[in-house]
Design an enzyme around this catalytic site. Structure first.
Site, short mmCIF file in Angstrom:
data_model
loop_
_atom_site.label_atom_id
_atom_site.label_comp_id
_atom_site.label_asym_id
_atom_site.label_seq_id
_atom_site.Cartn_x
_atom_site.Cartn_y
_atom_site.Cartn_z
N LYS A 208 0.78 -1.09 0.06
CA LYS A 208 -0.06 0.07 -0.06
C LYS A 208 0.94 1.34 -0.13
O LYS A 208 2.03 1.23 0.47
CB LYS A 208 -0.97 0.01 0.94
CG LYS A 208 -2.16 -1.06 0.81
CD LYS A 208 -2.85 -1.17 1.93
CE LYS A 208 -4.22 -2.23 1.50
NZ LYS A 208 -5.25 -2.43 2.42
N ARG A 245 -3.15 -10.41 5.03
CA ARG A 245 -3.49 -10.65 3.65
C ARG A 245 -2.34 -9.89 2.67
O ARG A 245 -2.09 -8.73 2.81
CB ARG A 245 -4.72 -9.62 3.45
CG ARG A 245 -5.27 -9.79 2.06
CD ARG A 245 -6.58 -8.90 1.83
NE ARG A 245 -7.01 -9.03 0.68
CZ ARG A 245 -6.90 -8.23 -0.45
NH1 ARG A 245 -5.79 -7.26 -0.28
NH2 ARG A 245 -7.21 -8.38 -1.58
N1 PMM Z 1 -7.30 -4.33 1.00
C1 PMM Z 1 -7.42 -4.53 -0.25
C2 PMM Z 1 -8.48 -5.44 -0.74
N2 PMM Z 1 -9.19 -6.19 0.12
N3 PMM Z 1 -9.47 -6.71 2.40
C3 PMM Z 1 -9.23 -6.73 3.46
N4 PMM Z 1 -10.00 -7.53 4.49
N5 PMM Z 1 -8.19 -5.91 4.15
C4 PMM Z 1 -7.44 -4.99 3.16
O1 PMM Z 1 -6.60 -4.32 3.79
C5 PMM Z 1 -7.69 -5.11 1.83
C6 PMM Z 1 -8.84 -5.95 1.31
C7 PMM Z 1 -6.82 -3.51 -1.27
O2 PMM Z 1 -5.65 -3.93 -1.83
P1 PMM Z 1 -5.50 -4.97 -3.29
O3 PMM Z 1 -6.14 -4.02 -4.19
O4 PMM Z 1 -3.93 -4.71 -3.49
O5 PMM Z 1 -5.84 -6.27 -3.08
#
Ligand code: PMM
Length: 264
Positions: A208, A245
């Site tokens: 991020k 994650r």
């Molecule tokens: N961040 C993203 C997408 N899904 N789900 C949870 N539970 N927590 C998060 O911090 C989160 C998520 C965005 O990240 P990406 O687009 O790189 O997958």
């Protein structure tokens, strides 16, 4: 022991991997390699939540994710569905998903919490203050850690009121969602108090922007972002996280093993 959730974004526009895994066969192959690298569960998503992203119709989202969820679940993989749509959550559970990951904590779709209560699976409730197109406009806090904890308690109460068993709830501080730069660090520092509610916690820092900002280079490449992610994931483990994650499973697994040896 903190679990590693591997990310499978079946999207054309996710921030760090958009477009790479839009073909279901390619997404499944990627997911299998994350599993072989030691991911404990895989989070399949069909809608990007990157800042400024537009919403995707549930029908399109389902066309992207359902074949991937079904293929992985049939191989015995613990699959999570990353969605803000109740219809997609239910369809994914039908296809074998065992966890619904709603970054909006049930706020984006008024049917979500009751739908998840009906299908009896676990749910991640993320801290969220509005869709990606406007989330930074709402990044206004006087004490971000306390406010995130309090707003998550409200989402938990709504989930329980909708009939979700408390043992099925996981809370997520929503790193990068409606939080700028240092607000993300303040939120991470509040993790022990968020976890003190007794609910499992999930932390997603992977690649991020605030990490790149901390490195002093907003254009930091993925290798540097993955290393920074591994460090925050190890610290999250030390703060009691149930799961982290991540995109890069091996680097985070190594970091967790080292943190565990220290005593995290
Ligand atoms: N961040 C993203 C997408 N899904 N789900 C949870 N539970 N927590 C998060 O911090 C989160 C998520 C965005 O990240 P990406 O687009 O790189 O997958």
């Amino acid at each position: 022991m903190t679990l590693v959730m591997g990310i499978v974004n079946v999207t054309p526009d996710s921030f760090s991997d958009g477009g790479r895994y839009l073909d279901p066969d390619v997404a499944v192959a990627h997911a299998r390699s994350l599993r072989a690298q030691g991911a404990d569960l895989l989070d399949v998503g069909g809608e990007s939540t990157r800042p400024g992203a537009e919403r995707v119709a549930p029908r399109v989202e389902q066309q992207r994710v359902l074949p991937v969820v079904a293929a992985l679940a049939s191989e015995g993989v613990f699959v999570s569905i990353d969605t803000m749509n109740a219809s997609t959550a239910v369809a994914a559970v039908d296809a074998g998903a065992r966890l619904v990951n709603d970054v909006s904590g049930g706020l984006a779709d008024p049917d979500m919490l009751a739908a998840v209560a009906d299908v009896h699976v676990d749910i991640v409730l993320g801290h969220w203050r509005g869709p990606s197109s406007e989330m930074y406009a709402r990044a206004d806090y006087s004490d971000v850690g306390r406010e995130v904890a309090a707003e998550l308690r409200e989402r938990v109460a709504a989930a329980v009121a909708a009939g979700i068993d408390p043992s099925r709830i996981v809370v997520d501080p929503g790193i990068g969602f409606g939080k700028r730069g240092a607000q993300n660090w303040e939120t991470l520092r509040a993790l022990p108090s968020i976890g003190a509610s007794g609910y499992r916690t999930l932390v997603g820092t992977s690649r991020k922007r605030f990490l790149a900002e901390t490195l002093g280079d907003e254009d930091a490449d993925l290798t540097r972002r993955d290393l920074a992610t591994a460090v925050t994931s190890a610290l999250a483990a030390r703060a009691g996280a149930w799961a982290v994650r991540v995109h890069d499973v091996p680097t985070t697994r190594d970091a967790l093993a080292v943190a565990r040896a220290w005593g995290a």
